[in-house]
Motif scaffolding. Structure first.
Motif, short mmCIF file in Angstrom:
data_model
loop_
_atom_site.label_atom_id
_atom_site.label_comp_id
_atom_site.label_asym_id
_atom_site.label_seq_id
_atom_site.Cartn_x
_atom_site.Cartn_y
_atom_site.Cartn_z
N ARG A 8 -7.10 -29.73 -14.16
CA ARG A 8 -7.56 -28.36 -13.90
C ARG A 8 -6.58 -27.62 -12.99
O ARG A 8 -6.29 -26.45 -13.19
CB ARG A 8 -8.95 -28.37 -13.27
N THR A 9 -6.05 -28.32 -11.99
CA THR A 9 -5.08 -27.71 -11.08
C THR A 9 -3.81 -27.34 -11.82
O THR A 9 -3.27 -26.25 -11.62
CB THR A 9 -4.77 -28.66 -9.91
N ALA A 14 -0.40 -23.24 -14.32
CA ALA A 14 0.27 -22.75 -15.54
C ALA A 14 -0.28 -21.37 -15.92
O ALA A 14 0.48 -20.47 -16.31
CB ALA A 14 0.08 -23.73 -16.69
N GLY A 15 -1.58 -21.20 -15.80
CA GLY A 15 -2.19 -19.90 -16.10
C GLY A 15 -1.68 -18.82 -15.15
O GLY A 15 -1.38 -17.70 -15.57
N ALA A 16 -1.59 -19.15 -13.87
CA ALA A 16 -1.11 -18.19 -12.88
C ALA A 16 0.34 -17.80 -13.16
O ALA A 16 0.70 -16.61 -13.08
CB ALA A 16 -1.25 -18.76 -11.47
N LEU A 17 1.17 -18.77 -13.51
CA LEU A 17 2.57 -18.47 -13.80
C LEU A 17 2.70 -17.67 -15.10
O LEU A 17 3.56 -16.78 -15.20
CB LEU A 17 3.38 -19.76 -13.86
N THR A 18 1.84 -17.95 -16.08
CA THR A 18 1.83 -17.18 -17.32
C THR A 18 1.42 -15.74 -17.04
O THR A 18 2.03 -14.79 -17.54
CB THR A 18 0.88 -17.82 -18.35
N ALA A 19 0.38 -15.57 -16.22
CA ALA A 19 -0.06 -14.22 -15.85
C ALA A 19 1.03 -13.48 -15.09
O ALA A 19 1.26 -12.28 -15.32
CB ALA A 19 -1.34 -14.30 -15.02
N GLY A 137 0.54 -9.24 -24.00
CA GLY A 137 -0.69 -8.84 -23.30
C GLY A 137 -1.79 -9.87 -23.43
O GLY A 137 -2.48 -10.19 -22.45
N ALA A 138 -1.95 -10.41 -24.63
CA ALA A 138 -3.00 -11.42 -24.84
C ALA A 138 -2.71 -12.69 -24.04
O ALA A 138 -3.62 -13.28 -23.44
CB ALA A 138 -3.13 -11.74 -26.33
N LEU A 139 -1.45 -13.12 -24.02
CA LEU A 139 -1.08 -14.30 -23.22
C LEU A 139 -1.27 -14.04 -21.73
O LEU A 139 -1.72 -14.92 -20.99
CB LEU A 139 0.37 -14.70 -23.50
N TRP A 140 -0.92 -12.84 -21.29
CA TRP A 140 -1.09 -12.45 -19.90
C TRP A 140 -2.56 -12.56 -19.51
O TRP A 140 -2.90 -13.20 -18.50
CB TRP A 140 -0.57 -11.03 -19.74
N VAL A 141 -3.43 -11.99 -20.31
CA VAL A 141 -4.87 -12.03 -20.01
C VAL A 141 -5.39 -13.46 -20.04
O VAL A 141 -6.12 -13.89 -19.15
CB VAL A 141 -5.66 -11.13 -20.99
N ALA A 142 -5.01 -14.23 -21.07
CA ALA A 142 -5.48 -15.61 -21.18
C ALA A 142 -5.05 -16.44 -19.98
O ALA A 142 -5.85 -17.19 -19.40
CB ALA A 142 -4.97 -16.24 -22.48
N TRP A 144 -4.28 -15.35 -17.00
CA TRP A 144 -4.96 -14.86 -15.80
C TRP A 144 -6.40 -15.34 -15.76
O TRP A 144 -6.92 -15.69 -14.71
CB TRP A 144 -4.88 -13.33 -15.77
N VAL A 145 -7.06 -15.39 -16.92
CA VAL A 145 -8.44 -15.91 -16.96
C VAL A 145 -8.47 -17.37 -16.53
O VAL A 145 -9.30 -17.78 -15.72
CB VAL A 145 -9.05 -15.73 -18.37
N VAL A 146 -7.55 -18.17 -17.07
CA VAL A 146 -7.51 -19.60 -16.71
C VAL A 146 -7.27 -19.76 -15.20
O VAL A 146 -7.94 -20.54 -14.52
CB VAL A 146 -6.42 -20.34 -17.52
N ALA A 147 -6.32 -19.00 -14.66
CA ALA A 147 -6.00 -19.10 -13.24
C ALA A 147 -7.16 -18.62 -12.37
O ALA A 147 -7.51 -19.28 -11.38
CB ALA A 147 -4.74 -18.30 -12.93
#
Length: 162
Positions: A8-9, A14-19, A137-142, A144-147
């Motif tokens: 999860r961490t 990874a989500g934060a870096l993608t966002a 945009g979709a990857l950014w949102v996804a 950010w949601v994960v993070a």
């Protein structure tokens, strides 16, 4: 740290870096549009009448670029959320608001691109550039949601432990 928590961490980071990357892509696109004096988004030019309501196109786009940098910073804060309860909650509040804002934009531009919402403007003239902008945009949102979800869960666990 058990294996599930470790996964999860990693997903949160990874989500934060993608966002963050999505926000930086947005920032760069706005700087590029400011340089050329254009309104709109990559692949989605603004209609000519939009220019009448904007006094200084360059300043408007640079303001949008500054907002992009702020969103990148907020996303980076989710890599390792602040320990302070109120700061963490502020970062999460801004994150969820940003997710709603950017997600709404992606949905709106997708509706415009597919012709489902003709009131939002004509379909984009360059389908490839529009599809690329929507994918970013979709990857950014996804991401950010994960993070944000990971940081929300982590923050809840910390507050229970306190």
């Amino acid at each position: 740290m058990n294996t599930a928590t470790s996964k999860r961490t990693r997903a949160q980071r990874a989500g934060a870096l993608t966002a963050c990357a999505g926000a930086l892509a947005y920032t760069l696109s706005k700087v590029d549009l400011a340089r050329s004096g254009e309104l709109g988004m990559p692949g989605f030019p603004a209609p000519p009448e939009a220019y009448a309501s904007i006094g200084d196109v360059t300043a408007a786009q640079l303001g949008n670029a500054a907002l992009g940098l702020l969103m990148a910073l907020v996303a980076l804060l989710l890599v390792r959320p602040p320990a302070g309860r109120w700061i963490r909650r502020g970062v999460l509040l801004v994150s969820w608001a940003g997710i709603l804002m950017v997600g709404s934009g992606v949905i709106g531009f997708a509706a415009r691109a597919t012709g489902l919402a003709p009131g939002l403007g004509a379909p984009p003239p360059d389908a490839g550039a529009a599809a690329a902008a929507l994918a970013v945009g979709a990857l950014w949102v996804a991401g950010w949601v994960v993070a944000a979800a990971g940081a929300t869960r982590q923050g809840s666990a910390q507050e229970v432990a306190e």
